[in-house]
Design a protein around this motif. Structure first.
Motif, PDB file in Angstrom:
ATOM      1  N   UNK A 113      21.878  49.213  48.929  1.00  0.00           N
ATOM      2  CA  UNK A 113      23.116  49.757  48.362  1.00  0.00           C
ATOM      3  C   UNK A 113      24.267  48.780  48.551  1.00  0.00           C
ATOM      4  N   UNK A 114      24.335  48.154  49.727  1.00  0.00           N
ATOM      5  CA  UNK A 114      25.399  47.183  49.981  1.00  0.00           C
ATOM      6  C   UNK A 114      25.291  45.990  49.036  1.00  0.00           C
ATOM      7  N   UNK A 115      24.053  45.525  48.789  1.00  0.00           N
ATOM      8  CA  UNK A 115      23.856  44.401  47.867  1.00  0.00           C
ATOM      9  C   UNK A 115      24.348  44.774  46.477  1.00  0.00           C
ATOM     10  N   UNK A 116      23.962  45.961  46.006  1.00  0.00           N
ATOM     11  CA  UNK A 116      24.417  46.381  44.682  1.00  0.00           C
ATOM     12  C   UNK A 116      25.920  46.669  44.687  1.00  0.00           C
ATOM     13  N   UNK A 117      26.459  47.042  45.867  1.00  0.00           N
ATOM     14  CA  UNK A 117      27.901  47.246  45.958  1.00  0.00           C
ATOM     15  C   UNK A 117      28.671  45.964  45.694  1.00  0.00           C
ATOM     16  N   UNK A 118      28.114  44.833  46.116  1.00  0.00           N
ATOM     17  CA  UNK A 118      28.756  43.547  45.823  1.00  0.00           C
ATOM     18  C   UNK A 118      28.814  43.326  44.319  1.00  0.00           C
ATOM     19  N   UNK A 119      27.728  43.666  43.617  1.00  0.00           N
ATOM     20  CA  UNK A 119      27.712  43.508  42.164  1.00  0.00           C
ATOM     21  C   UNK A 119      28.769  44.401  41.511  1.00  0.00           C
ATOM     22  N   UNK A 120      28.852  45.651  41.978  1.00  0.00           N
ATOM     23  CA  UNK A 120      29.855  46.567  41.433  1.00  0.00           C
ATOM     24  C   UNK A 120      31.261  46.063  41.732  1.00  0.00           C
ATOM     25  N   UNK A 121      31.466  45.529  42.942  1.00  0.00           N
ATOM     26  CA  UNK A 121      32.787  45.006  43.303  1.00  0.00           C
ATOM     27  C   UNK A 121      33.157  43.812  42.426  1.00  0.00           C
ATOM     28  N   UNK A 122      32.185  42.947  42.149  1.00  0.00           N
ATOM     29  CA  UNK A 122      32.456  41.811  41.261  1.00  0.00           C
ATOM     30  C   UNK A 122      32.858  42.299  39.875  1.00  0.00           C
ATOM     31  N   UNK A 123      32.142  43.293  39.369  1.00  0.00           N
ATOM     32  CA  UNK A 123      32.460  43.807  38.040  1.00  0.00           C
ATOM     33  C   UNK A 123      33.837  44.459  38.025  1.00  0.00           C
ATOM     34  N   UNK A 124      34.130  45.310  39.010  1.00  0.00           N
ATOM     35  CA  UNK A 124      35.422  45.993  39.047  1.00  0.00           C
ATOM     36  C   UNK A 124      36.565  45.007  39.255  1.00  0.00           C
ATOM     37  N   UNK A 125      36.365  44.075  40.197  1.00  0.00           N
ATOM     38  CA  UNK A 125      37.419  43.082  40.428  1.00  0.00           C
ATOM     39  C   UNK A 125      37.633  42.193  39.227  1.00  0.00           C
ATOM     40  N   UNK A 126      36.536  41.826  38.546  1.00  0.00           N
ATOM     41  CA  UNK A 126      36.664  40.995  37.352  1.00  0.00           C
ATOM     42  C   UNK A 126      37.423  41.700  36.247  1.00  0.00           C
ATOM     43  N   UNK A 127      37.105  42.974  36.037  1.00  0.00           N
ATOM     44  CA  UNK A 127      37.812  43.736  35.005  1.00  0.00           C
ATOM     45  C   UNK A 127      39.301  43.860  35.334  1.00  0.00           C
ATOM     46  N   UNK A 128      39.599  44.070  36.604  1.00  0.00           N
ATOM     47  CA  UNK A 128      41.001  44.194  36.986  1.00  0.00           C
ATOM     48  C   UNK A 128      41.757  42.887  36.749  1.00  0.00           C
ATOM     49  N   UNK A 129      41.137  41.761  37.096  1.00  0.00           N
ATOM     50  CA  UNK A 129      41.799  40.468  36.893  1.00  0.00           C
ATOM     51  C   UNK A 129      41.973  40.158  35.414  1.00  0.00           C
ATOM     52  N   UNK A 130      40.979  40.546  34.599  1.00  0.00           N
ATOM     53  CA  UNK A 130      41.078  40.270  33.162  1.00  0.00           C
ATOM     54  C   UNK A 130      42.240  41.043  32.539  1.00  0.00           C
ATOM     55  N   UNK A 131      42.402  42.306  32.932  1.00  0.00           N
ATOM     56  CA  UNK A 131      43.415  43.139  32.277  1.00  0.00           C
ATOM     57  C   UNK A 131      44.769  43.132  32.983  1.00  0.00           C
ATOM     58  N   UNK A 132      44.774  42.832  34.284  1.00  0.00           N
ATOM     59  CA  UNK A 132      46.037  42.884  35.017  1.00  0.00           C
ATOM     60  C   UNK A 132      46.480  41.522  35.534  1.00  0.00           C
ATOM     61  N   UNK A 133      45.610  40.557  35.536  1.00  0.00           N
ATOM     62  CA  UNK A 133      45.957  39.253  36.086  1.00  0.00           C
ATOM     63  C   UNK A 133      46.772  38.410  35.126  1.00  0.00           C
ATOM     64  N   UNK A 134      47.392  37.374  35.686  1.00  0.00           N
ATOM     65  CA  UNK A 134      48.197  36.446  34.876  1.00  0.00           C
ATOM     66  C   UNK A 134      47.756  35.022  35.168  1.00  0.00           C
ATOM     67  N   UNK A 135      48.120  34.151  34.272  1.00  0.00           N
ATOM     68  CA  UNK A 135      47.783  32.753  34.469  1.00  0.00           C
ATOM     69  C   UNK A 135      46.280  32.534  34.347  1.00  0.00           C
ATOM     70  N   UNK A 136      45.731  31.905  35.381  1.00  0.00           N
ATOM     71  CA  UNK A 136      44.297  31.598  35.365  1.00  0.00           C
ATOM     72  C   UNK A 136      43.446  32.749  35.883  1.00  0.00           C
ATOM     73  N   UNK A 137      44.081  33.813  36.377  1.00  0.00           N
ATOM     74  CA  UNK A 137      43.309  34.904  36.968  1.00  0.00           C
ATOM     75  C   UNK A 137      42.371  35.593  35.972  1.00  0.00           C
TER      76      UNK A 137
END
Length: 449
Positions: A113-137
């Protein structure tokens, strides 16, 4: 003494080490049963195993003998031929071993579960940076999403029909599927949705799709050298994995192994050809060690139960087909490598024929009969030699299974058990008749290349 096997064969003398008579092997290895002279003459050109493989082999070596003793103990283990699903198939509740299995399984599931949690965290963090980040984020976020997609759990696909394999559905081979249903019911589980047939000297049952339907893989290189009862033993063993359960075969833990394997591949050091490569390797060193540590821990938590599941699958094979057939299957597995070699020889011979009557012949005709005759001609002293080689090499060949000699020893220990399901000659002929066209097409495609 420095005499070679060729010298012993030519002169007819006894063993150069102990003087005892030796069986002259002919096309097989000449060796001494008294002192094991020349029992394993092959020089194995193997790559040096990595850290994870070395760990797997050490753990497997430790568990193989332990599990054999544990499962042979009438107070805590099971006996080959015992009914699947009975209390004898499981370590009794409250025992130390049963507690260890349960605890290891819980920790393995939590780690997955922890291993798959890393995958989910990458996806969630990536989506947040794409829609809320600025510059190179947003670019970083897109890379994180891409990595999450690569690491996502995979549910497998049903292999496609054609080429060197054939895909059969229930309507294509009703007698074969009825036999599979009978074997599955005998060991306490359900049948398969499809069957894939190819020329491999192997067999397995896997799952595919989100709903985890089962597909049976039958390699004719193994299937065709087995007797009818040995075929029942083979099917009983494969279905037995699902009757007893195996943490590694669960969707959650199996996908975690896949994700960690992808991480290891992604973080693998690149050849140092300059400062940039050295810097990249330095940056990935710590994450690489972390991934190796997590993978090693998951191996430690699951390997013992996985090997135990192999032993229990042997028990279901013995119950379904009888202990004699199950032990015979172990012997056929010992010669599967040479059977695969014989298939390669047939392939080379078919592709290099030129001119004359030989060219007009169809080499695919009778291929499987010739292969079965080749396997049937293997003498008992060669099987005994292969058992001793397996004992010497132990887990050096396959650390995910108990050594074949231990499995054979467990099946042949004690009084032989009878079969619950007998595949008589008439029913075996009906199944073979359904597979006749597939056997011809697979043989033709294999030799055509």
């Amino acid at each position: 003494m420095t005499e070679t096997a060729d010298t012993v064969r030519a002169t007819g003398r006894g063993c150069p080490e102990c003087g005892e008579p030796v069986d002259v092997g002919g096309q097989y290895v000449t060796w001494c049963a008294a002192c094991d002279w020349n029992v394993d003459p092959g020089v194995r050109d193997e790559e040096t195993p990595g850290r994870i493989e070395r760990l797997r082999r050490r753990l497997a070596q430790r568990y193989g003998e332990q599990l054999l003793a544990e499962l042979s103990d009438p107070a805590t283990g099971d006996a080959p031929g015992t009914a699947a699903g009975t209390t004898a198939d499981r370590t009794r509740p409250g025992t130390r071993t049963g507690s260890r299995r349960g605890t290891a399984g819980v920790f393995a599931t939590a780690l997955a579960v922890a291993v798959h949690g890393v995958t989910v965290a990458l996806l969630a963090g990536g989506l947040w940076l794409v829609f809320a980040g600025r510059g190179a984020l947003p670019v970083v976020g897109a890379l994180m999403i891409g990595l999450a997609v690569v690491l996502r759990p995979r549910f497998g696909r049903l292999p496609k029909d054609g080429g060197r394999r054939a895909l059969l559905r229930r309507t294509d081979a009703p007698r074969l599927f009825a036999l599979l249903d009978d074997v599955a019911g005998t060991v306490g589980t359900t049948g398969v949705r499809a069957v894939v047939i190819d020329a491999d000297a192997n067999a397995s049952v896997r799952t595919y799709g989100i709903r985890q339907h089962r597909v049976l893989h039958i390699g004719l290189g193994l299937w065709e050298i087995l007797s009818p009862q040995e075929r029942i033993a083979l099917l009983g063993h494969e279905f037995g994995h699902y009757a007893h359960g195996d943490t590694r075969r669960s969707v959650l833990v199996g996908a975690a192994f896949q994700s960690l394997g992808t991480w290891r591949y992604t973080l693998a050091p690149v050849p140092a050809q300059g400062l940039a490569q050295d810097f990249a390797n330095l940056l990935t060193a710590l994450p690489r060690l972390l991934v190796d540590g997590v993978l090693a821990l998951l191996e430690h938590l699951t390997l013992r139960e996985s090997q135990r599941a192999e032993y229990l699958a042997d028990s279901t094979a013995a119950r379904a087909a009888g202990t004699e057939a199950a032990a015979g299957l172990m012997d056929r597995l010992l010669v599967s490598g040479s059977v695969a070699g014989e298939l390669r020889r047939e392939t080379v011979a078919a592709r290099t024929r030129i001119g004359g009557a030989a060219r007009r012949e169809d080499p695919s005709e009778g291929l499987w009969e010739r292969l079965a005759a080749y396997a049937a001609a293997v003498p008992e002293h060669e099987y005994e030699r292969l058992r001793r080689v397996a004992e010497r090499r132990g887990h050096q060949v396959d650390a995910t299974h108990p050594p074949t000699h231990l499995r054979h020893r467990r099946l042949t220990r004690g009084a032989p058990g009878g079969a619950v399901l007998v595949l008589d000659a008439a029913r075996a002929a009906e199944v073979d008749g359904e597979l006749a066209a597939v056997r011809r097409s697979v043989a033709r495609e294999l030799l055509r290349g």
